[in-house]
Design an enzyme around this catalytic site. Structure first.
Site, mmCIF file in Angstrom:
data_model
loop_
_atom_site.group_PDB
_atom_site.id
_atom_site.type_symbol
_atom_site.label_atom_id
_atom_site.label_comp_id
_atom_site.label_asym_id
_atom_site.label_seq_id
_atom_site.Cartn_x
_atom_site.Cartn_y
_atom_site.Cartn_z
ATOM 1 N N CYS A 227 29.429 -22.994 3.893
ATOM 2 C CA CYS A 227 29.067 -24.156 4.592
ATOM 3 C C CYS A 227 29.395 -25.442 3.591
ATOM 4 O O CYS A 227 29.754 -26.434 3.793
ATOM 5 C CB CYS A 227 27.591 -23.953 5.003
ATOM 6 S SG CYS A 227 26.706 -25.498 5.877
ATOM 7 N N CYS B 41 21.004 -19.459 8.149
ATOM 8 C CA CYS B 41 20.397 -20.254 9.134
ATOM 9 C C CYS B 41 20.931 -19.992 10.646
ATOM 10 O O CYS B 41 19.856 -20.278 11.605
ATOM 11 C CB CYS B 41 20.761 -21.715 9.064
ATOM 12 S SG CYS B 41 22.423 -22.034 9.182
#
Length: 396
Positions: free
Chosen positions: A101, A199
């Site tokens: 990410c 997440c």
């Protein structure tokens, strides 16, 4: 300086933005909408990038008196992080989605757009330091506080990206001081729990999540010599070093626990054995990148001294490494029939890394990050790991 503050909705990014404002920069806050389910709610400290996080980021910007925007990067996040995560597990590797990410979203997609819009830098709440070396070139270093250091997940950043990175929390000695500062500034996130786990898998059930996306087929669990010991529910759901959930049903002859030594997707086989068989004395890394200028002594394939870390906040091990320009053949190549790793500018370069003593729990797909003191040299994705006792390579 015109600064784009990446606002996650947490206390770190809020204080980082506040410090950028206090330093006299022209700051604009932006929250990245990464979830393809915008109604997703946060549960305690699990998950991030939820609707509550967006609201908390907006409140922080209101308090700081800076503009606030939300940018929808959900499609990019799905393709570059979520689908990459699934593909890596399907290939028998153990990926790090936070590192991916940072590489693809926060410091590529976000930074690229920021520069296009005329910003000079992107500020985040990461704990790491960007400095200049004696040659004037930018370098990435560990944060002042080892317990909060996040340089491992930032090691994918290139020199041109580090030139535009701002980490205002770099020299903060503790998270408690950040929370106290947030309270003093009247930021509502001062006591907000830190997020943890992946997440996009907020309940923490990675195996259950993967079962809905990867074709998990039962197959054999075997010992180091190939004898079948049990049956697994899908090889891709296992990772090197795993102990729980093997369900073999009978103890080892010596009575000691077994661990996953290797995952073979092509054969749909999981290999298990004693703890000592997890020891690794050589690692081959693919898709390497330097975090700043390459080391001059690395030219020509010479060995250079470094320290190795292959897990966030993991053990730091003295090591040596060298660059191999040509693609490596034989056991260091991905297993025949395994899906190829997603392309990330692989030019065929490889890093060979030898720790000063055997290390344990190394899995293909993890990131091997090299340091010299506090300086981050760079990183590579682990492709193979040679077992010190069996003298065999484990790969995907």
């Amino acid at each position: 300086m015109k600064v784009l503050a990446a606002m996650s909705g947490g206390v770190d990014s809020a204080v980082a933005a506040a410090r950028a404002v206090e330093a006299g920069h022209e700051v604009v806050g932006v929250h990245l909408a990464l979830s393809r389910m915008p109604g997703t709610l946060r549960t305690g400290s699990r998950g991030c990038c939820t609707i509550e996080d967006a609201q908390d980021a907006w409140r922080a910007c209101e308090r700081l008196g800076i503009p606030f925007y939300t940018w929808d990067f959900s499609e990019r996040f799905q393709a570059d992080v979520v689908e990459d995560f699934v593909a890596e597990y399907a290939a028998g590797r153990t990926p790090n989605p936070c590192l991916r990410c940072n590489e693809k979203i926060k410091f590529e997609a976000l930074l690229d757009r920021a520069l296009e819009l005329g910003f000079d830098a992107v500020a985040t709440g990461h704990y790491a330091r960007v400095t200049r070396g004696p040659d004037g070139r930018v370098q990435l270093h560990r944060a002042a506080e080892d317990a909060k250091d996040q340089s491992y997940v930032l090691a994918v950043l290139r020199e041109d990206q580090l030139e535009h990175c701002l980490f205002p929390l770099a020299d903060t000695p503790s998270k408690e001081l950040v929370r106290a500062e947030a309270a003093e500034r009247g930021l509502s996130v001062a006591a907000k729990p830190d997020s943890h786990d992946i997440c996009f898998i907020p309940d923490g059930d990675t195996r259950g999540w993967l079962a809905e996306r990867v074709d998990l087929t039962p197959g054999p669990i075997v010992g180091p010599n190939g004898e079948q010991l049990g049956t697994h529910t899908g090889a891709q759901a296992y990772t090197v070093g795993q102990r729980k959930g093997l369900a073999i049903g009978r103890p080892a002859p010596d009575g000691r626990p077994r661990f996953v030594l290797e995952v073979r997707p092509k054969e749909n086989t999981v290999v298990v054995g004693g703890r000592e068989l997890l020891d690794v004395d050589r690692i081959t890394g693919i898709r390497p990148s330097w975090a700043g200028a390459p080391l001059p002594e690395a030219d020509g394939g010479d060995w250079f001294a470094c320290e190795l870390q292959f897990r966030a906040h993991g053990e730091i091990v003295p090591a040596r490494a060298r660059v191999c320009s040509a693609p490596m053949q034989g056991p260091s190549s991905p297993a025949q029939g395994a899906p190829p790793a997603p392309a990330r500018g692989d030019d065929g370069a490889r890093w060979e890394i030898e720790p000063a003593h055997p290390v344990r729990g190394v899995a293909p797909g993890q990131s091997a990050v090299l340091y010299r003191g506090t300086r981050v040299l760079g990183q590579a994705t682990i492709d193979t790991a040679r077992n010190a006792l069996l003298s065999t390579d484990r790969d995907a």
